[in-house]
Design a protein around this motif. Structure first.
Motif, short mmCIF file in Angstrom:
data_model
loop_
_atom_site.label_atom_id
_atom_site.label_comp_id
_atom_site.label_asym_id
_atom_site.label_seq_id
_atom_site.Cartn_x
_atom_site.Cartn_y
_atom_site.Cartn_z
N GLU A 43 1.21 13.59 34.57
CA GLU A 43 0.79 14.06 33.25
C GLU A 43 0.99 12.97 32.21
O GLU A 43 0.15 12.77 31.33
CB GLU A 43 1.56 15.32 32.87
N ARG A 44 2.12 12.26 32.29
CA ARG A 44 2.37 11.20 31.32
C ARG A 44 1.43 10.02 31.55
O ARG A 44 1.01 9.35 30.59
CB ARG A 44 3.82 10.76 31.37
N VAL A 45 1.07 9.75 32.79
CA VAL A 45 0.10 8.68 33.06
C VAL A 45 -1.22 9.00 32.38
O VAL A 45 -1.84 8.14 31.74
CB VAL A 45 -0.10 8.49 34.58
N VAL A 46 -1.68 10.24 32.51
CA VAL A 46 -2.93 10.65 31.88
C VAL A 46 -2.83 10.53 30.36
O VAL A 46 -3.75 10.04 29.69
CB VAL A 46 -3.30 12.09 32.29
N THR A 47 -1.70 10.95 29.79
CA THR A 47 -1.50 10.87 28.34
C THR A 47 -1.50 9.41 27.88
O THR A 47 -2.11 9.06 26.86
CB THR A 47 -0.18 11.54 27.95
N ARG A 55 -9.12 4.72 31.89
CA ARG A 55 -8.97 5.76 32.88
C ARG A 55 -7.58 5.67 33.50
O ARG A 55 -6.99 4.59 33.61
CB ARG A 55 -10.00 5.61 34.00
N ALA A 56 -7.07 6.81 33.93
CA ALA A 56 -5.72 6.83 34.49
C ALA A 56 -5.61 5.95 35.72
O ALA A 56 -4.61 5.26 35.92
CB ALA A 56 -5.31 8.26 34.82
N ASP A 57 -6.66 5.94 36.57
CA ASP A 57 -6.56 5.14 37.79
C ASP A 57 -6.56 3.66 37.48
O ASP A 57 -5.93 2.87 38.19
CB ASP A 57 -7.69 5.49 38.77
N ARG A 58 -7.23 3.23 36.40
CA ARG A 58 -7.21 1.81 36.03
C ARG A 58 -5.84 1.42 35.52
O ARG A 58 -5.40 0.29 35.69
CB ARG A 58 -8.27 1.52 34.96
N LYS A 137 -2.46 16.07 42.36
CA LYS A 137 -3.83 16.58 42.44
C LYS A 137 -4.52 16.44 41.08
O LYS A 137 -5.72 16.16 41.03
CB LYS A 137 -3.83 18.06 42.84
N GLN A 138 -3.77 16.66 40.01
CA GLN A 138 -4.36 16.59 38.69
C GLN A 138 -4.93 15.20 38.42
O GLN A 138 -6.04 15.04 37.89
CB GLN A 138 -3.33 16.94 37.62
N GLN A 139 -4.18 14.19 38.81
CA GLN A 139 -4.67 12.82 38.60
C GLN A 139 -5.93 12.56 39.42
O GLN A 139 -6.85 11.89 38.96
CB GLN A 139 -3.58 11.81 38.96
N LEU A 140 -5.99 13.08 40.63
CA LEU A 140 -7.19 12.93 41.44
C LEU A 140 -8.38 13.61 40.78
O LEU A 140 -9.48 13.04 40.71
CB LEU A 140 -6.95 13.53 42.83
N LEU A 141 -8.19 14.82 40.27
CA LEU A 141 -9.28 15.54 39.61
C LEU A 141 -9.74 14.81 38.36
O LEU A 141 -10.95 14.67 38.13
CB LEU A 141 -8.83 16.96 39.27
#
Length: 287
Positions: A43-47, A55-58, A137-141
């Protein structure tokens, strides 16, 4: 990841305190993240990714992999060999094994019915190996939906610049939507069914991008009505119906079925022009 966070923060002219305020943590927490002294939840990565405009994956791949400053650039799934100007051309969808496994699992079981273990099995990874790249899973979605919107927006922009009058742009934009939602039906299906599974702030961001797609077509329908080319008395409702019609394609379309994506797109352009009451005889000369 800490090095990537620090580099992106500096590129954007943010102090540690300013970034901490944006993501709702202490200055010490941001400092610990940048120095690799603390673990970071998905969640913090996404934030963090939202605050830094990537993007979070980058963000997760770290500084060794070049980081794009533009959130919605051309580096999208399946785009590596495509001509960015040829919005009608589709190469097979390319995803890393983890994302491919997640996509297959979400399609079969839904987001809430999928597990990280099941995704790892489909990806040919150990559970620990999957967690090395994606922490939830959230990060994958989020990553799948980010890539979906990136590609759709890139193609929409290219289609919209291929005409000079609003009625032709409208037809091209409808064709673009129909092609995307048939060629990329798997991505479109997840986008249509799993928005409710997104957590904030990603949900607001993806929803905003979807509204931008709608607004693009709204503008062309309204402009064509004002020019006298479309006769619908309710342009906004008609534009909304057209987009809804296109985004529903993944619900029924199947690769290798009776119709190709191009045939679907041709039919949907005809449907859309009928819906907005297009009369070719009323089209003015567009300057």
């Amino acid at each position: 990841m800490g090095l990537a966070v620090r580099e992106l923060r500096r590129r954007r002219g943010l102090t540690v305190r300013q970034l901490a305020t944006q993501i709702g943590v202490s200055v010490g927490t941001v400092s610990a993240i940048e120095n690799g002294h603390v673990g970071t939840s998905s969640e913090r990565v996404v934030t963090l990714a939202d605050a830094l405009g990537v993007r979070a994956d980058r963000l997760l791949v770290g500084i060794a992999d070049p980081i794009r400053d533009e959130r919605w650039g051309p580096a999208v799934a399946g785009a590596g060999r495509e001509d960015p100007e040829d919005w009608r051309h589709y190469e097979p969808l390319e995803l890393d094994p983890a994302l491919r496994g997640a996509l297959e699992s979400f399609l079969e079981f839904g987001y809430h019915g999928s597990t990280m273990r099941g995704v790892a099995e489909r990806a040919g990874l150990s559970v620990a190996g999957l967690y090395h790249y994606y922490s939830s899973k959230q990060q994958l979605l989020v990553t799948i939906l980010d890539r979906t919107m990136e590609e759709l927006q890139r193609r929409t922009t290219a289609a919209g610049t291929a005409a000079t009058d609003p009625w032709t742009r409208f037809a091209l934009l409808v064709e673009c939507q129909a092609l995307f939602h048939s060629h990329r039906r798997e991505l479109g299906f997840i986008g249509a069914t799993e928005m409710r599974s997104l957590a904030r702030p990603a949900r607001e961001r993806i929803a905003r991008l979807r509204r931008q797609e709608q607004a693009t077509i709204d503008a062309e329908v309204l402009a064509a009505c004002l020019a006298g080319a479309f006769g619908t008395p309710r342009p906004r409702e008609a534009a909304r119906a057209v987009v809804t019609m296109c985004t529903a394609i993944p619900q029924w379309y199947r690769h290798g079925g009776d119709s190709s994506p191009e045939q679907v797109a041709d039919s949907y352009v005809d449907f859309a022009l009928d819906l907005v009451q297009c009369d070719p005889s009323r089209r003015p000369q567009w300057e």
